[in-house]
Scaffold this motif. Structure first.
Motif, PDB file in Angstrom:
ATOM      1  N   GLN A  79      45.905  37.119  14.160  1.00  0.00           N
ATOM      2  CA  GLN A  79      47.142  37.861  13.843  1.00  0.00           C
ATOM      3  C   GLN A  79      47.941  37.219  12.702  1.00  0.00           C
ATOM      4  O   GLN A  79      49.048  37.658  12.409  1.00  0.00           O
ATOM      5  N   LEU A  80      47.389  36.193  12.089  1.00  0.00           N
ATOM      6  CA  LEU A  80      48.154  35.506  11.039  1.00  0.00           C
ATOM      7  C   LEU A  80      48.264  36.364   9.777  1.00  0.00           C
ATOM      8  O   LEU A  80      47.247  36.860   9.289  1.00  0.00           O
ATOM      9  N   PRO A  81      49.464  36.521   9.234  1.00  0.00           N
ATOM     10  CA  PRO A  81      49.618  37.327   8.019  1.00  0.00           C
ATOM     11  C   PRO A  81      49.238  36.567   6.746  1.00  0.00           C
ATOM     12  O   PRO A  81      49.185  37.165   5.683  1.00  0.00           O
ATOM     13  N   LEU A  82      49.004  35.257   6.845  1.00  0.00           N
ATOM     14  CA  LEU A  82      48.573  34.471   5.682  1.00  0.00           C
ATOM     15  C   LEU A  82      47.212  33.869   5.998  1.00  0.00           C
ATOM     16  O   LEU A  82      46.934  33.506   7.137  1.00  0.00           O
ATOM     17  N   GLU A  83      46.397  33.727   4.955  1.00  0.00           N
ATOM     18  CA  GLU A  83      45.071  33.132   5.126  1.00  0.00           C
ATOM     19  C   GLU A  83      45.187  31.612   5.257  1.00  0.00           C
ATOM     20  O   GLU A  83      45.956  30.988   4.530  1.00  0.00           O
ATOM     21  N   PRO A  84      44.428  30.986   6.145  1.00  0.00           N
ATOM     22  CA  PRO A  84      44.349  29.530   6.127  1.00  0.00           C
ATOM     23  C   PRO A  84      43.628  29.068   4.858  1.00  0.00           C
ATOM     24  O   PRO A  84      43.000  29.916   4.215  1.00  0.00           O
ATOM     25  N   PRO A  85      43.709  27.818   4.458  1.00  0.00           N
ATOM     26  CA  PRO A  85      44.278  26.713   5.223  1.00  0.00           C
ATOM     27  C   PRO A  85      45.785  26.589   5.056  1.00  0.00           C
ATOM     28  O   PRO A  85      46.357  27.052   4.074  1.00  0.00           O
ATOM     29  N   PHE A  86      46.423  25.946   6.040  1.00  0.00           N
ATOM     30  CA  PHE A  86      47.850  25.653   5.996  1.00  0.00           C
ATOM     31  C   PHE A  86      48.062  24.160   5.698  1.00  0.00           C
ATOM     32  O   PHE A  86      47.192  23.344   5.969  1.00  0.00           O
ATOM     33  N   ASP A  87      49.224  23.863   5.131  1.00  0.00           N
ATOM     34  CA  ASP A  87      49.544  22.460   4.838  1.00  0.00           C
ATOM     35  C   ASP A  87      50.021  21.729   6.083  1.00  0.00           C
ATOM     36  O   ASP A  87      49.825  20.519   6.202  1.00  0.00           O
TER      37      ASP A  87
END
Ligand SMILES: C[S@@+](CC[C@H](N)C(=O)[O-])C[C@H]1O[C@@H](n2cnc3c(N)ncnc32)[C@H](O)[C@@H]1O
Length: 256
Positions: A112-120
């Motif tokens: 359900q994440l609206p942004l693609e990984p990777p995250f900082d």
């Protein structure tokens, strides 16, 4: 003569968020110092325009403090409580780079994440103790996949002293610090919730909250710092340490 109903009263969502913060600070008197320590660490470890996950964000208290200090951050704030999400979405509506997501960390929340990984970074306060042992271990494995190399997890929560620190743990429970003053008018947790559940503007969210009926485990095995450290290293994090602590209240930092 046609009758018109009065216009609906505008809800002051910012005031609900302030009431939440006062209530949380009543129970965690050094909450604000802990937030500051976390934002300081974020700047040092991942810079001032990171992409972040705020896990168990509630009405967005931690995200708001991050955005105040680093307006270029982009945050996916995840929670499963419809009442707190409604307050957060209303109070922080002006922040275009803050995305609230209604998702349960015990389930398939990553789809359900609206942004693609990777995250900082992944950040969290007073929330991960809601997860039982298997759920927490699964979450740590998932975060090891979602964070970039040298990305960080920052968790501010109560993490008990280790198994060989029983005296320290026992005496610490007796310490009575001189806390900062309690915010004026602060309600306790139950009083705040009973007010929120009776607020007409929150009626739909309150009904959905009752339907979901989500509570935290009261016999949580995942409590000590050493447990979290071992679990994070096993999940693939390279280093785990405490970067801020007041008795058992601490900020754990794990480097991917
Ligand atoms: C005490 S509140 C803390 C909220 C916020 N982080 C703060 O510091 O003010 C704990 C939050 O964790 C959320 N939470 C608990 N279990 C969760 C789960 N399985 N998935 C998503 N959120 C969860 C609750 O809904 C609640 O908003």
């Amino acid at each position: 003569m046609a009758t018109t109903s009065p216009p609906p009263t505008a809800i002051d969502w910012a005031s609900w968020l302030r009431r939440w913060d006062a209530q949380q600070q009543l129970h965690i008197p050094d909450r604000e110092a802990r937030f500051t320590a976390m934002v300081d660490a974020l700047v040092a470890f991942v810079g001032t325009s990171p992409r972040l996950l705020d896990l168990g964000c509630g009405p967005g208290s931690l995200s708001a403090r991050v955005l105040q200090r680093m307006p270029d951050a982009e945050i996916v704030a995840i929670d499963t409580d419809p009442v707190l999400l409604t307050i957060g979405r209303g109070a922080l509506a002006g922040h275009e780079r803050l995305h609230f997501v209604d998702a349960d960390m015990r389930g398939d929340w990553t789809s359900q994440l609206p942004l693609e990984p990777p995250f900082d970074a992944a950040i969290s306060t007073t929330a991960l103790h809601w997860l039982g042992l298997p759920e927490l271990l699964r979450l740590y494995g998932t975060l090891a996949q979602l964070l970039r190399p040298r990305g960080v997890l920052l968790d501010g929560d109560r993490l008990d002293f280790d198994h060989d620190q029983r005296t320290i743990a026992a005496v610490s429970r007796e310490v009575q610090p001189e806390w900062p003053p309690t915010p004026e008018g602060a309600e306790d947790y139950d009083t705040w919730w009973s007010a929120a559940m009776s607020e007409p503007a929150l009626a739909d969210s309150a009904a959905e909250r009752k339907r979901r009926h989500h509570d935290h485990p009261h016999d949580n095995d995942a409590q000590s710092y050493e447990f979290h450290r071992a679990a994070l290293l096993a999940a693939g994090f390279a280093e785990v340490g405490t970067i801020w602590q007041r008795l058992a209240n601490r900020v754990l930092l794990a480097v991917r």
